[in-house]
Design a protein around this motif. Structure first.
Motif, PDB file in Angstrom:
ATOM      1  N   UNK A  51      47.785  28.609  27.660  1.00  0.00           N
ATOM      2  CA  UNK A  51      46.378  28.331  27.988  1.00  0.00           C
ATOM      3  C   UNK A  51      45.968  28.985  29.305  1.00  0.00           C
ATOM      4  N   UNK A  52      46.486  30.186  29.517  1.00  0.00           N
ATOM      5  CA  UNK A  52      46.133  30.952  30.704  1.00  0.00           C
ATOM      6  C   UNK A  52      46.910  30.595  31.950  1.00  0.00           C
ATOM      7  N   UNK A  53      47.854  29.659  31.855  1.00  0.00           N
ATOM      8  CA  UNK A  53      48.630  29.280  33.041  1.00  0.00           C
ATOM      9  C   UNK A  53      49.564  30.402  33.490  1.00  0.00           C
ATOM     10  N   UNK A  54      50.014  31.202  32.530  1.00  0.00           N
ATOM     11  CA  UNK A  54      50.907  32.309  32.846  1.00  0.00           C
ATOM     12  C   UNK A  54      50.315  33.623  32.361  1.00  0.00           C
ATOM     13  N   UNK A  55      50.566  34.674  33.107  1.00  0.00           N
ATOM     14  CA  UNK A  55      50.159  36.015  32.695  1.00  0.00           C
ATOM     15  C   UNK A  55      51.339  36.948  32.901  1.00  0.00           C
ATOM     16  N   UNK A  56      51.274  38.086  32.258  1.00  0.00           N
ATOM     17  CA  UNK A  56      52.356  39.066  32.330  1.00  0.00           C
ATOM     18  C   UNK A  56      51.774  40.443  32.582  1.00  0.00           C
ATOM     19  N   UNK A  57      52.225  41.091  33.643  1.00  0.00           N
ATOM     20  CA  UNK A  57      51.864  42.481  33.915  1.00  0.00           C
ATOM     21  C   UNK A  57      53.013  43.364  33.456  1.00  0.00           C
ATOM     22  N   UNK A  58      52.712  44.328  32.592  1.00  0.00           N
ATOM     23  CA  UNK A  58      53.723  45.221  32.034  1.00  0.00           C
ATOM     24  C   UNK A  58      53.685  46.551  32.778  1.00  0.00           C
ATOM     25  N   UNK A  59      54.840  47.013  33.222  1.00  0.00           N
ATOM     26  CA  UNK A  59      54.953  48.265  33.978  1.00  0.00           C
ATOM     27  C   UNK A  59      55.848  49.226  33.197  1.00  0.00           C
ATOM     28  N   UNK A  60      55.247  50.095  32.367  1.00  0.00           N
ATOM     29  CA  UNK A  60      56.044  51.038  31.573  1.00  0.00           C
ATOM     30  C   UNK A  60      56.376  52.302  32.366  1.00  0.00           C
ATOM     31  N   UNK A  61      57.087  53.202  31.695  1.00  0.00           N
ATOM     32  CA  UNK A  61      57.305  54.566  32.189  1.00  0.00           C
ATOM     33  C   UNK A  61      57.950  54.612  33.570  1.00  0.00           C
ATOM     34  N   UNK A  62      58.894  53.705  33.813  1.00  0.00           N
ATOM     35  CA  UNK A  62      59.674  53.718  35.067  1.00  0.00           C
ATOM     36  C   UNK A  62      58.821  53.506  36.305  1.00  0.00           C
ATOM     37  N   UNK A  63      57.696  52.826  36.172  1.00  0.00           N
ATOM     38  CA  UNK A  63      56.864  52.581  37.341  1.00  0.00           C
ATOM     39  C   UNK A  63      57.591  51.758  38.403  1.00  0.00           C
ATOM     40  N   UNK A  64      58.525  50.929  37.982  1.00  0.00           N
ATOM     41  CA  UNK A  64      59.271  50.083  38.920  1.00  0.00           C
ATOM     42  C   UNK A  64      60.662  50.636  39.206  1.00  0.00           C
ATOM     43  N   UNK A  65      60.914  51.858  38.766  1.00  0.00           N
ATOM     44  CA  UNK A  65      62.211  52.482  38.983  1.00  0.00           C
ATOM     45  C   UNK A  65      62.936  52.730  37.674  1.00  0.00           C
TER      46      UNK A  65
END
Length: 324
Positions: free
Chosen positions: A54-68
Protein backbone atom coordinates in the motif's frame (compact mmCIF):
# COMPACT_ATOMS: atom_id res chain seq x y z
CA UNK A 1 8.68 -22.79 5.16
CA UNK A 2 11.62 -24.75 6.65
CA UNK A 3 14.07 -22.88 4.41
CA UNK A 4 12.42 -19.55 5.23
CA UNK A 5 12.88 -20.16 8.97
CA UNK A 6 16.54 -20.99 8.42
CA UNK A 7 16.98 -17.70 6.57
CA UNK A 8 15.57 -15.76 9.48
CA UNK A 9 17.94 -17.44 11.93
CA UNK A 10 21.05 -17.11 9.73
CA UNK A 11 20.39 -13.49 8.88
CA UNK A 12 19.76 -12.60 12.51
CA UNK A 13 23.12 -14.05 13.52
CA UNK A 14 24.81 -11.76 11.00
CA UNK A 15 23.19 -8.58 12.26
CA UNK A 16 25.72 -6.15 13.69
CA UNK A 17 23.09 -4.56 15.89
CA UNK A 18 19.39 -4.62 16.52
CA UNK A 19 17.84 -2.49 13.80
CA UNK A 20 14.55 -0.88 14.65
CA UNK A 21 14.00 1.48 11.74
CA UNK A 22 12.59 -0.06 8.59
CA UNK A 23 13.72 1.59 5.36
CA UNK A 24 10.83 2.58 3.14
CA UNK A 25 12.78 2.70 -0.12
CA UNK A 26 14.93 -0.17 -1.28
CA UNK A 27 17.63 -0.13 -3.95
CA UNK A 28 18.22 -3.06 -6.31
CA UNK A 29 21.20 -3.35 -8.62
CA UNK A 30 21.83 -5.36 -11.80
CA UNK A 31 24.42 -5.49 -14.55
CA UNK A 32 21.86 -6.06 -17.32
CA UNK A 33 20.67 -3.23 -19.62
CA UNK A 34 17.16 -1.73 -19.29
CA UNK A 35 15.52 -3.90 -22.02
CA UNK A 36 16.85 -7.15 -20.54
CA UNK A 37 14.46 -9.75 -19.09
CA UNK A 38 16.13 -9.56 -15.67
CA UNK A 39 15.73 -5.78 -15.52
CA UNK A 40 12.08 -5.99 -16.54
CA UNK A 41 11.50 -8.60 -13.84
CA UNK A 42 13.13 -6.33 -11.24
CA UNK A 43 10.89 -3.45 -12.27
CA UNK A 44 7.80 -5.68 -12.06
CA UNK A 45 8.89 -6.79 -8.59
CA UNK A 46 9.20 -3.16 -7.51
CA UNK A 47 5.76 -2.26 -8.85
CA UNK A 48 4.12 -5.20 -7.09
CA UNK A 49 5.99 -4.50 -3.85
CA UNK A 50 4.66 -0.95 -3.79
CA UNK A 51 1.14 -2.21 -4.45
CA UNK A 52 1.28 -5.04 -1.90
CA UNK A 53 2.59 -2.70 0.80
CA UNK A 54 0.00 0.00 0.00
CA UNK A 55 2.83 2.34 -0.88
CA UNK A 56 4.78 1.79 2.35
CA UNK A 57 7.72 0.41 0.39
CA UNK A 58 9.21 1.40 -2.94
CA UNK A 59 12.02 -0.02 -5.02
CA UNK A 60 14.50 1.88 -7.19
CA UNK A 61 16.07 -0.34 -9.86
CA UNK A 62 19.60 0.47 -11.06
CA UNK A 63 20.43 -1.51 -14.23
CA UNK A 64 23.48 -1.53 -16.48
CA UNK A 65 26.11 -1.52 -13.69
CA UNK A 66 25.06 1.89 -12.41
CA UNK A 67 26.06 0.78 -8.91
CA UNK A 68 29.21 -1.01 -10.03
CA UNK A 69 30.07 -4.42 -11.36
CA UNK A 70 28.73 -7.53 -9.65
CA UNK A 71 31.74 -7.94 -7.36
CA UNK A 72 31.29 -4.36 -6.18
CA UNK A 73 27.55 -4.78 -5.72
CA UNK A 74 28.10 -7.97 -3.73
CA UNK A 75 30.39 -6.04 -1.39
CA UNK A 76 27.69 -3.40 -1.01
CA UNK A 77 25.15 -6.09 -0.15
CA UNK A 78 27.50 -7.46 2.50
CA UNK A 79 27.83 -4.09 4.20
CA UNK A 80 24.15 -3.20 3.83
CA UNK A 81 24.93 -0.25 1.54
CA UNK A 82 22.83 -1.98 -1.13
CA UNK A 83 19.54 -3.64 -0.26
CA UNK A 84 18.95 -6.11 -3.09
CA UNK A 85 20.31 -7.42 -6.37
CA UNK A 86 19.47 -9.78 -9.18
CA UNK A 87 22.89 -11.30 -9.73
CA UNK A 88 24.48 -14.06 -11.75
CA UNK A 89 25.10 -17.19 -9.73
CA UNK A 90 28.50 -16.99 -11.43
CA UNK A 91 29.55 -14.04 -9.27
CA UNK A 92 28.15 -15.55 -6.08
CA UNK A 93 30.00 -18.79 -6.83
CA UNK A 94 33.26 -16.85 -6.52
CA UNK A 95 32.43 -16.63 -2.79
CA UNK A 96 30.40 -19.85 -2.49
CA UNK A 97 32.13 -22.46 -4.70
CA UNK A 98 29.40 -25.07 -4.17
CA UNK A 99 27.26 -23.07 -6.59
CA UNK A 100 29.83 -23.76 -9.30
CA UNK A 101 28.14 -27.14 -9.74
CA UNK A 102 25.39 -25.42 -11.74
CA UNK A 103 27.91 -24.86 -14.55
CA UNK A 104 28.68 -28.51 -15.17
CA UNK A 105 28.82 -28.84 -18.97
CA UNK A 106 25.62 -30.35 -20.33
CA UNK A 107 24.03 -30.65 -16.90
CA UNK A 108 20.82 -29.52 -18.63
CA UNK A 109 19.58 -31.15 -21.83
CA UNK A 110 17.77 -28.01 -22.97
CA UNK A 111 16.41 -24.70 -21.70
CA UNK A 112 13.28 -26.25 -20.20
CA UNK A 113 15.33 -28.85 -18.36
CA UNK A 114 17.55 -26.07 -16.97
CA UNK A 115 14.46 -24.42 -15.53
CA UNK A 116 13.33 -27.63 -13.85
CA UNK A 117 16.75 -28.10 -12.25
CA UNK A 118 16.68 -24.57 -10.84
CA UNK A 119 13.19 -25.09 -9.43
CA UNK A 120 14.18 -28.31 -7.64
CA UNK A 121 14.46 -28.69 -3.88
CA UNK A 122 18.13 -29.61 -4.18
CA UNK A 123 18.87 -26.36 -6.01
CA UNK A 124 16.96 -24.32 -3.44
CA UNK A 125 18.85 -26.01 -0.60
CA UNK A 126 22.10 -24.67 -2.05
CA UNK A 127 20.98 -21.15 -1.09
CA UNK A 128 20.76 -21.96 2.62
CA UNK A 129 24.45 -21.35 3.50
CA UNK A 130 24.63 -17.94 1.79
CA UNK A 131 23.85 -15.74 4.82
CA UNK A 132 26.75 -17.23 6.75
CA UNK A 133 29.12 -17.67 3.81
CA UNK A 134 28.52 -14.53 1.79
CA UNK A 135 26.39 -12.17 3.89
CA UNK A 136 23.37 -12.34 1.58
CA UNK A 137 20.01 -14.07 1.60
CA UNK A 138 19.15 -15.93 -1.60
CA UNK A 139 15.41 -16.00 -2.23
CA UNK A 140 15.16 -17.84 -5.53
CA UNK A 141 16.62 -18.53 -8.94
CA UNK A 142 16.08 -17.13 -12.38
CA UNK A 143 18.24 -17.65 -15.42
CA UNK A 144 19.46 -16.48 -18.77
CA UNK A 145 19.66 -18.76 -21.78
CA UNK A 146 22.08 -21.59 -22.39
CA UNK A 147 25.59 -20.61 -23.48
CA UNK A 148 26.62 -20.40 -27.13
CA UNK A 149 29.83 -19.42 -28.95
CA UNK A 150 30.19 -16.51 -31.39
CA UNK A 151 33.46 -16.38 -33.35
CA UNK A 152 35.15 -13.96 -35.74
CA UNK A 153 36.66 -16.90 -37.59
CA UNK A 154 35.54 -20.29 -38.82
CA UNK A 155 34.92 -22.88 -36.12
CA UNK A 156 34.29 -26.43 -37.21
CA UNK A 157 35.74 -28.12 -34.12
CA UNK A 158 36.89 -27.16 -30.65
CA UNK A 159 40.45 -27.31 -32.00
CA UNK A 160 39.69 -24.13 -33.93
CA UNK A 161 39.32 -22.32 -30.58
CA UNK A 162 42.84 -23.29 -29.45
CA UNK A 163 44.76 -20.19 -28.41
CA UNK A 164 41.91 -17.89 -29.38
CA UNK A 165 41.02 -15.01 -27.06
CA UNK A 166 37.50 -15.91 -25.99
CA UNK A 167 35.48 -13.53 -23.84
CA UNK A 168 34.03 -15.07 -20.70
CA UNK A 169 32.16 -13.99 -17.60
CA UNK A 170 34.88 -13.79 -14.91
CA UNK A 171 34.31 -16.81 -12.69
CA UNK A 172 36.14 -20.06 -12.06
CA UNK A 173 33.87 -22.72 -13.63
CA UNK A 174 33.83 -21.20 -17.10
CA UNK A 175 37.52 -20.25 -16.86
CA UNK A 176 38.36 -23.88 -16.13
CA UNK A 177 36.15 -25.06 -18.97
CA UNK A 178 37.76 -22.94 -21.68
CA UNK A 179 41.23 -23.62 -20.34
CA UNK A 180 40.41 -27.30 -20.82
CA UNK A 181 39.21 -26.53 -24.36
CA UNK A 182 42.57 -24.87 -25.03
CA UNK A 183 41.24 -21.38 -25.68
CA UNK A 184 42.59 -18.25 -24.02
CA UNK A 185 39.63 -17.25 -21.83
CA UNK A 186 39.47 -13.47 -21.48
CA UNK A 187 37.27 -11.97 -18.73
CA UNK A 188 35.47 -8.85 -19.91
CA UNK A 189 32.49 -6.80 -18.70
CA UNK A 190 29.37 -6.95 -20.84
CA UNK A 191 29.43 -3.30 -22.07
CA UNK A 192 32.86 -3.84 -23.64
CA UNK A 193 32.01 -6.98 -25.60
CA UNK A 194 30.56 -5.53 -28.82
CA UNK A 195 33.52 -3.24 -29.52
CA UNK A 196 36.02 -5.89 -28.47
CA UNK A 197 34.58 -8.33 -30.98
CA UNK A 198 34.44 -5.62 -33.64
CA UNK A 199 38.07 -4.53 -33.29
CA UNK A 200 39.57 -7.97 -32.75
CA UNK A 201 40.43 -7.50 -29.09
CA UNK A 202 38.77 -10.89 -28.68
CA UNK A 203 38.37 -13.63 -31.27
CA UNK A 204 35.22 -15.16 -29.88
CA UNK A 205 32.70 -14.82 -27.06
CA UNK A 206 30.70 -17.11 -24.79
CA UNK A 207 27.16 -15.67 -24.66
CA UNK A 208 23.46 -16.48 -24.43
CA UNK A 209 21.09 -16.23 -27.40
CA UNK A 210 19.17 -13.22 -26.08
CA UNK A 211 22.21 -10.96 -26.01
CA UNK A 212 23.68 -12.40 -29.22
CA UNK A 213 20.48 -11.31 -30.95
CA UNK A 214 19.40 -8.18 -29.07
CA UNK A 215 22.87 -6.62 -28.83
CA UNK A 216 23.79 -7.81 -32.34
CA UNK A 217 27.01 -9.57 -31.43
CA UNK A 218 26.62 -11.50 -34.67
CA UNK A 219 27.45 -8.29 -36.59
CA UNK A 220 31.17 -8.95 -36.32
CA UNK A 221 31.09 -12.73 -36.38
CA UNK A 222 31.67 -15.34 -39.05
CA UNK A 223 30.42 -18.34 -37.08
CA UNK A 224 27.79 -18.99 -34.45
CA UNK A 225 28.06 -22.33 -32.68
CA UNK A 226 24.86 -23.39 -30.95
CA UNK A 227 26.45 -25.60 -28.31
CA UNK A 228 23.99 -25.16 -25.39
CA UNK A 229 26.92 -26.24 -23.24
CA UNK A 230 26.08 -24.55 -19.92
CA UNK A 231 23.13 -23.14 -18.07
CA UNK A 232 23.47 -19.62 -16.65
CA UNK A 233 21.46 -19.12 -13.45
CA UNK A 234 20.60 -15.87 -11.70
CA UNK A 235 19.69 -15.43 -8.04
CA UNK A 236 17.57 -12.85 -6.25
CA UNK A 237 19.53 -11.54 -3.26
CA UNK A 238 18.83 -9.40 -0.21
CA UNK A 239 21.56 -8.03 2.04
CA UNK A 240 21.60 -10.19 5.19
CA UNK A 241 22.01 -7.04 7.28
CA UNK A 242 18.99 -5.45 5.64
CA UNK A 243 17.03 -8.70 5.97
CA UNK A 244 17.80 -8.88 9.69
CA UNK A 245 16.25 -5.44 10.19
CA UNK A 246 12.96 -6.27 8.48
CA UNK A 247 9.77 -7.23 10.24
CA UNK A 248 8.60 -10.80 9.76
CA UNK A 249 5.69 -9.55 7.64
CA UNK A 250 8.04 -7.64 5.35
CA UNK A 251 10.35 -10.63 5.04
CA UNK A 252 7.44 -12.83 4.03
CA UNK A 253 6.13 -10.29 1.51
CA UNK A 254 9.51 -9.61 -0.06
CA UNK A 255 10.38 -13.30 -0.15
CA UNK A 256 7.15 -14.18 -1.94
CA UNK A 257 7.32 -11.32 -4.45
CA UNK A 258 11.02 -11.47 -5.27
CA UNK A 259 10.87 -15.25 -5.68
CA UNK A 260 7.87 -14.87 -7.99
CA UNK A 261 9.51 -12.33 -10.29
CA UNK A 262 12.95 -13.96 -10.34
CA UNK A 263 11.27 -17.27 -11.21
CA UNK A 264 9.30 -15.58 -14.00
CA UNK A 265 12.55 -15.14 -15.95
CA UNK A 266 12.74 -18.91 -16.33
CA UNK A 267 9.41 -18.99 -18.16
CA UNK A 268 10.51 -16.05 -20.34
CA UNK A 269 13.65 -17.82 -21.52
CA UNK A 270 11.89 -21.12 -22.06
CA UNK A 271 9.35 -19.31 -24.25
CA UNK A 272 11.80 -17.13 -26.20
CA UNK A 273 15.06 -19.04 -26.55
CA UNK A 274 14.10 -20.98 -29.69
CA UNK A 275 12.93 -17.81 -31.44
CA UNK A 276 16.18 -15.98 -30.77
CA UNK A 277 18.21 -18.90 -32.05
CA UNK A 278 16.08 -19.09 -35.18
CA UNK A 279 16.66 -15.38 -35.85
CA UNK A 280 20.40 -15.74 -35.28
CA UNK A 281 20.49 -18.69 -37.67
CA UNK A 282 18.86 -16.47 -40.28
CA UNK A 283 21.53 -13.76 -40.20
CA UNK A 284 23.54 -15.40 -42.98
CA UNK A 285 26.45 -16.31 -40.73
CA UNK A 286 27.78 -19.85 -40.61
CA UNK A 287 25.54 -21.52 -38.03
CA UNK A 288 26.45 -24.87 -36.54
CA UNK A 289 24.64 -26.91 -33.92
CA UNK A 290 26.87 -29.25 -31.92
CA UNK A 291 26.67 -31.59 -28.93
CA UNK A 292 29.00 -32.59 -26.09
CA UNK A 293 31.29 -34.52 -28.45
CA UNK A 294 32.35 -31.19 -29.98
CA UNK A 295 34.40 -30.40 -26.88
CA UNK A 296 36.36 -33.67 -26.78
CA UNK A 297 38.07 -34.33 -23.46
CA UNK A 298 37.40 -30.85 -22.07
CA UNK A 299 34.21 -31.93 -20.31
CA UNK A 300 35.95 -34.82 -18.54
CA UNK A 301 38.74 -32.45 -17.49
CA UNK A 302 36.20 -29.99 -16.09
CA UNK A 303 34.42 -32.75 -14.20
CA UNK A 304 37.69 -33.95 -12.68
CA UNK A 305 38.52 -30.42 -11.46
CA UNK A 306 35.10 -29.61 -10.08
CA UNK A 307 34.42 -32.92 -8.41
CA UNK A 308 37.20 -31.79 -6.06
CA UNK A 309 35.83 -28.26 -5.62
CA UNK A 310 32.19 -28.95 -4.83
CA UNK A 311 30.31 -31.69 -3.04
CA UNK A 312 27.08 -30.67 -4.78
CA UNK A 313 27.92 -32.02 -8.22
CA UNK A 314 26.62 -35.56 -7.74
CA UNK A 315 23.41 -34.40 -6.04
CA UNK A 316 22.75 -31.89 -8.81
CA UNK A 317 23.36 -34.52 -11.48
CA UNK A 318 20.90 -36.80 -9.71
CA UNK A 319 18.37 -33.98 -9.73
CA UNK A 320 19.03 -33.41 -13.42
CA UNK A 321 18.34 -37.10 -14.10
CA UNK A 322 15.14 -36.99 -12.06
CA UNK A 323 13.84 -33.91 -13.91
CA UNK A 324 14.60 -34.97 -17.50
Amino acid sequence: MKYFKKLLTSAALLAMSSLTVQADEFRLGLITPPPHIWTKAAEAFGAELAEASDGAHSLSVFPARQLGNEAEMLQQLQTGALDMAFMTVAEVSNRAPELGAFYAPYLANDIGHAGRILRSDSAKSMLEPLPGQVGVVGLGYGMAGLRQIVSRGDVSSAADLAGKKLRITPFAPILDFYNAVGAAPTPMPLPSVYDALANGQVDAIDMDAELIWVLKYYDHADTIVQSDHMMFPMVGLVSAKVWAGMSEDDRAMISDLMTKHVDSTIDSYVAKEAGWLEQIAGTGKTYTKVDASFFGNAIDEWNAIWSQKTSSLDALRATAADTE
